[in-house]
Structures are given as C-alpha cells and as structure tokens.
Design a protein around this motif. Structure first.
Motif, PDB file in Angstrom:
ATOM      1  N   GLN A 140      51.319  28.576  51.583  1.00  0.00           N
ATOM      2  CA  GLN A 140      51.991  27.242  51.294  1.00  0.00           C
ATOM      3  C   GLN A 140      52.209  26.839  49.932  1.00  0.00           C
ATOM      4  O   GLN A 140      52.226  25.847  49.601  1.00  0.00           O
ATOM      5  N   LEU A 141      51.649  27.898  48.848  1.00  0.00           N
ATOM      6  CA  LEU A 141      51.495  27.838  47.511  1.00  0.00           C
ATOM      7  C   LEU A 141      52.701  28.320  46.633  1.00  0.00           C
ATOM      8  O   LEU A 141      53.231  29.482  47.382  1.00  0.00           O
ATOM      9  N   SER A 142      53.100  27.801  45.571  1.00  0.00           N
ATOM     10  CA  SER A 142      53.784  28.592  44.567  1.00  0.00           C
ATOM     11  C   SER A 142      53.147  29.784  43.973  1.00  0.00           C
ATOM     12  O   SER A 142      51.918  30.041  44.066  1.00  0.00           O
ATOM     13  N   GLY A 143      53.852  30.457  43.231  1.00  0.00           N
ATOM     14  CA  GLY A 143      53.247  31.496  42.566  1.00  0.00           C
ATOM     15  C   GLY A 143      52.315  31.078  41.567  1.00  0.00           C
ATOM     16  O   GLY A 143      51.040  31.806  41.229  1.00  0.00           O
ATOM     17  N   GLY A 144      52.388  29.960  40.770  1.00  0.00           N
ATOM     18  CA  GLY A 144      51.597  29.731  39.593  1.00  0.00           C
ATOM     19  C   GLY A 144      50.269  28.914  40.392  1.00  0.00           C
ATOM     20  O   GLY A 144      49.271  29.135  39.803  1.00  0.00           O
ATOM     21  N   GLN A 145      50.547  28.299  41.532  1.00  0.00           N
ATOM     22  CA  GLN A 145      49.259  27.856  42.216  1.00  0.00           C
ATOM     23  C   GLN A 145      48.461  28.936  42.696  1.00  0.00           C
ATOM     24  O   GLN A 145      47.013  28.776  42.768  1.00  0.00           O
ATOM     25  N   LYS A 146      48.912  29.902  43.202  1.00  0.00           N
ATOM     26  CA  LYS A 146      48.336  31.233  43.717  1.00  0.00           C
ATOM     27  C   LYS A 146      47.362  31.883  42.684  1.00  0.00           C
ATOM     28  O   LYS A 146      46.311  32.244  42.763  1.00  0.00           O
ATOM     29  N   GLN A 147      48.185  31.754  41.412  1.00  0.00           N
ATOM     30  CA  GLN A 147      47.309  32.471  40.291  1.00  0.00           C
ATOM     31  C   GLN A 147      46.130  31.531  39.911  1.00  0.00           C
ATOM     32  O   GLN A 147      45.155  31.907  39.501  1.00  0.00           O
ATOM     33  N   ARG A 148      46.377  30.050  40.198  1.00  0.00           N
ATOM     34  CA  ARG A 148      45.227  29.247  39.695  1.00  0.00           C
ATOM     35  C   ARG A 148      44.182  29.362  40.931  1.00  0.00           C
ATOM     36  O   ARG A 148      42.991  29.534  40.372  1.00  0.00           O
ATOM     37  N   VAL A 149      44.321  29.694  41.973  1.00  0.00           N
ATOM     38  CA  VAL A 149      43.368  30.033  42.907  1.00  0.00           C
ATOM     39  C   VAL A 149      42.717  31.369  42.645  1.00  0.00           C
ATOM     40  O   VAL A 149      41.517  31.217  42.682  1.00  0.00           O
ATOM     41  N   ALA A 150      43.579  32.181  42.149  1.00  0.00           N
ATOM     42  CA  ALA A 150      42.956  33.442  41.843  1.00  0.00           C
ATOM     43  C   ALA A 150      41.913  33.368  40.544  1.00  0.00           C
ATOM     44  O   ALA A 150      40.707  34.138  40.501  1.00  0.00           O
ATOM     45  N   ILE A 151      42.403  32.427  39.626  1.00  0.00           N
ATOM     46  CA  ILE A 151      41.390  32.333  38.369  1.00  0.00           C
ATOM     47  C   ILE A 151      40.049  31.563  38.672  1.00  0.00           C
ATOM     48  O   ILE A 151      39.154  31.861  38.275  1.00  0.00           O
ATOM     49  N   ALA A 152      40.299  30.591  39.598  1.00  0.00           N
ATOM     50  CA  ALA A 152      39.272  30.011  40.215  1.00  0.00           C
ATOM     51  C   ALA A 152      38.059  31.069  41.048  1.00  0.00           C
ATOM     52  O   ALA A 152      37.050  30.884  40.674  1.00  0.00           O
ATOM     53  N   ARG A 153      38.847  31.829  41.475  1.00  0.00           N
ATOM     54  CA  ARG A 153      37.837  32.721  42.403  1.00  0.00           C
ATOM     55  C   ARG A 153      37.297  33.662  41.433  1.00  0.00           C
ATOM     56  O   ARG A 153      35.881  33.971  41.649  1.00  0.00           O
ATOM     57  N   ALA A 154      37.949  33.991  40.343  1.00  0.00           N
ATOM     58  CA  ALA A 154      37.276  34.766  39.385  1.00  0.00           C
ATOM     59  C   ALA A 154      36.227  34.278  38.477  1.00  0.00           C
ATOM     60  O   ALA A 154      35.327  34.709  37.846  1.00  0.00           O
ATOM     61  N   LEU A 155      36.293  33.020  38.384  1.00  0.00           N
ATOM     62  CA  LEU A 155      35.289  32.007  37.574  1.00  0.00           C
ATOM     63  C   LEU A 155      34.242  31.773  38.542  1.00  0.00           C
ATOM     64  O   LEU A 155      33.285  31.175  38.120  1.00  0.00           O
ATOM     65  N   ALA A 156      34.138  32.165  39.912  1.00  0.00           N
ATOM     66  CA  ALA A 156      33.122  31.427  40.819  1.00  0.00           C
ATOM     67  C   ALA A 156      31.719  31.516  40.411  1.00  0.00           C
ATOM     68  O   ALA A 156      30.829  30.884  40.575  1.00  0.00           O
ATOM     69  N   ASN A 157      31.509  32.951  39.857  1.00  0.00           N
ATOM     70  CA  ASN A 157      30.079  33.082  39.631  1.00  0.00           C
ATOM     71  C   ASN A 157      29.739  33.342  38.167  1.00  0.00           C
ATOM     72  O   ASN A 157      28.946  34.053  37.713  1.00  0.00           O
ATOM     73  N   ASN A 158      30.366  32.198  37.200  1.00  0.00           N
ATOM     74  CA  ASN A 158      30.055  32.101  35.920  1.00  0.00           C
ATOM     75  C   ASN A 158      30.201  33.310  35.092  1.00  0.00           C
ATOM     76  O   ASN A 158      29.249  33.584  34.648  1.00  0.00           O
ATOM     77  N   PRO A 159      31.084  33.922  35.161  1.00  0.00           N
ATOM     78  CA  PRO A 159      31.361  35.384  34.460  1.00  0.00           C
ATOM     79  C   PRO A 159      31.478  35.010  32.991  1.00  0.00           C
ATOM     80  O   PRO A 159      31.671  34.028  32.501  1.00  0.00           O
ATOM     81  N   SER A 160      30.905  35.952  32.248  1.00  0.00           N
ATOM     82  CA  SER A 160      31.050  35.737  30.726  1.00  0.00           C
ATOM     83  C   SER A 160      32.188  36.424  29.974  1.00  0.00           C
ATOM     84  O   SER A 160      32.735  36.183  28.908  1.00  0.00           O
ATOM     85  N   VAL A 161      32.907  37.122  31.096  1.00  0.00           N
ATOM     86  CA  VAL A 161      33.933  38.138  30.622  1.00  0.00           C
ATOM     87  C   VAL A 161      35.182  37.904  31.670  1.00  0.00           C
ATOM     88  O   VAL A 161      34.842  37.748  32.860  1.00  0.00           O
ATOM     89  N   LEU A 162      36.277  37.478  31.257  1.00  0.00           N
ATOM     90  CA  LEU A 162      37.627  37.303  32.377  1.00  0.00           C
ATOM     91  C   LEU A 162      38.641  38.437  31.780  1.00  0.00           C
ATOM     92  O   LEU A 162      39.239  38.370  30.739  1.00  0.00           O
ATOM     93  N   LEU A 163      38.876  39.446  32.695  1.00  0.00           N
ATOM     94  CA  LEU A 163      40.027  40.205  32.648  1.00  0.00           C
ATOM     95  C   LEU A 163      41.157  40.136  33.238  1.00  0.00           C
ATOM     96  O   LEU A 163      41.140  39.827  34.386  1.00  0.00           O
TER      97      LEU A 163
END
Length: 337
Positions: A140-163
């Motif tokens: 039910q999400l747009s492409g941009g919204q899906k990528q925002r979810v993916a970014i939130a998931r990638a940040l979940a564990n407080n990483p020091s690096v984002l690839l």
C-alpha cells in the motif's frame, strides 16, 4: 573511520576467474557521506558488500572503527554487523508484515527486549516521516515510502555506518531528492557514516562530501566532491560530470564564431563576483556568452561559462591574463583561427 586496505574480490565463473574488486584502498572519514560512482560492472557494489562481509574479500583488510572485520567469524561477526545498516535499490521489505512489523523484525533479530521495541519503532517512524503508516502493508506504499521503511529498519539497531546500494535508482527524481535529504538529515543528526553506491552523478553532487570513481574494479579517482567537479582528471570522471553539468554547444553555433572561445571556471566566492563584466569594461574586447551555469556543491558555488571573446589578439590576451589573476581558470577552446 572505515579503512579499506588493498582489497580484492575474485569470482569463479564457469570457465574463468573474474576480478570484481582489484586492489582497492580507501579511507572513509567518520561521520561523512562518501559516494562510490561507476557504471554497471565497475565493482562498486562488490566493494560495498565487502564492507560488511556479505562478500568476503579474496585479499585485503576491512577495518571499521579500528575493528578488523576480515578476522571475525560467527557470533563476533554477527555482532559487528549490527552496527552496519544497509539499504538496497529494491527495498526488500516483507510483504506479509506491516510497516511496524518490518522495522520491529530487525530489533527482534538483535534480541532487543520486548518493552523497548515499541518505543524504538515509534521513534524511527517519526524520524522517517511515516508515523501514520505503522499498520500499513508494503503493498500500500509508494516507492519512496518503502525506501523510508527500509531506512528505518536499517537504523533500528543504532548503527555507526549505513551502506546504500543504489538506494534511489528505482525512484523518480522528486522522490530521489526527498530520500537524499532524509539521508543527509540522518547523517547530520545521528553522525552516522554513510557510504553510497550510485551511477548517478547528481546523487553524489547532492549530498556527498567525498567520492571515488571506479572502473574495472579499480578506483581511478578519489577526493573531495567539490574538487573533483571543479577539476576532474580521469576521462571517465569527466564523462560522469558532463551528465550533470553539460557544456556542449551545437557545431552550427561554433561555426558562426569568429573570435576566441574560452571556458571559464569560477570556484567558491569568485563565482559570485563580477569578473567577466569588469574584464569587458577594462579591456577593448566584446564578450558573447555561448553557455553557462552555476552549480552548488556542498553549498559552495561552482560556475562554468563558455564564451566568445572578440577583439584584437593582444587585448584578448590581456583580458585572459587579467581573469587569471582574479583566480578564474581560463581554458582556450578555439583561438578563432
């Protein structure tokens, strides 16, 4: 800091060995945004996957914040990877789970206490601007919204690096810009080091501090984004930059020019000064603009102009000399002969 030391990655195909990454060494400063640019097959994605050992380097060493990842195995490697978030071109969300559950999944995988998960997911949804979408499914999400979810998931564990592996390639230009601004905000507010793989030079121009150009598995040019845009060395780098800043003038127009054609490069504060008008006023020359633009890179102006100078040769030479003394780089393209 990320230190890539003499890293190579060799793949075995059916009938031969292929070197995807060829003896690459780079240092990526802590808290910066580093872009790696190249065409398909250049080795940039292979290099990125070596950074979190999704691909184990055939040779070389990867150090992140002083920890040698290439020496870690099993539980130690899994723990180290928790501090390295990753987002992809195609999002890879779980379609049967809601936005909330997709983000919570990363926290549960890291064995985060149950009572902390809801607070963390709520915080992340607010950060990426999707608080109202927590119970919505990815379909039910747009492409941009899906990528925002993916970014939130990638940040979940407080990483020091984002690839980021071609994180905006599947998005339209307007959505791409919004995602890049979000990444820049995350970088500034959380001091996360971002490594961004792309084949689109405007992406690098928009948010990166430093960059490297890859070709055939090798890094052929590396440095500050502003410096590379203002003075590219490798032919491939010039080709990439021309996709963002074009200076081609139709041959029919050039054929009509009888004067000296010059390319003028204005860096930093000089781009905002009236050097051209002062030159024309002080010397007995006339100027005809053929092409020009001012780009803003890392919030600094970079102006490039193509123009025809008409007048006596000694006057034109004095005009060019004067502009050079005003810290304008002048390149004579055609002297009118």
């Amino acid at each position: 800091m990320i230190q890539i030391q003499k890293v190579s990655k060799v793949y075995q195909t059916k009938d031969r060995l292929v070197k995807g990454v060829d003896n690459v060494s780079l240092e990526i400063g802590k808290g910066g945004i580093f872009g790696i640019v190249g065409y398909s097959g250049a080795g940039k994605s292979s290099l990125l996957r070596c950074l979190n050992l999704l691909e184990k380097p055939t040779e070389g060493t990867i150090l992140i914040d002083g920890i040698n990842l290439t020496e870690l195995k099993g539980k130690q490697l899994r723990q180290a990877r928790l501090k390295i978030g990753m987002i992809f071109q195609h999002f890879y969300l779980i379609s049967q789970k809601t936005v909330y559950e997709n983000i919570a999944f990363a926290l549960r995988a890291a064995k985060t206490p149950k009572q902390q998960i809801d607070d963390r997911v709520t915080e992340l949804l607010e950060m990426v601007g999707l608080s109202e979408k927590r119970n919505v499914y990815p379909g039910q999400l747009s492409g941009g919204q899906k990528q925002r979810v993916a970014i939130a998931r990638a940040l979940a564990n407080n990483p020091s690096v984002l690839l980021c592996d071609e994180a905006t390639s599947a998005l339209d230009p307007k959505t791409t810009l919004s995602i890049l601004r979000l990444l820049k905000k995350i970088n500034r507010e959380l001091a996360i080091t971002i490594v961004l793989i792309t084949h689109e030079m405007h992406v690098v121009k928009e948010i990166c501090d430093r960059m490297a150009i890859m070709q055939d598995g090798k890094v052929i040019e590396e440095g500050q984004v502003y410096d590379i845009f203002s003075n590219p060395v490798a032919e491939l780098t010039k080709e990439f930059i021309s996709s963002v800043v074009s200076f081609e003038v139709p041959d029919t127009i050039l054929a009509q020019c009888t004067g000296t054609i010059v390319k003028l490069l204005f860096k930093g504060n000089v781009a905002g000064e009236s050097v051209i008008s002062e030159t024309i006023q002080q010397f007995d020359v006339h100027g005809n603009f053929l092409h020009g633009s001012i780009e803003y890179i890392q919030e600094m102006p970079l102006g490039t102009f193509l123009m025809e100078l008409q007048g006596r040769e000694p006057d034109i030479e004095r005009a060019i000399s004067y502009m050079s003394t005003r810290h304008v780089h002048v390149e004579v393209i055609n002297n009118g002969d």
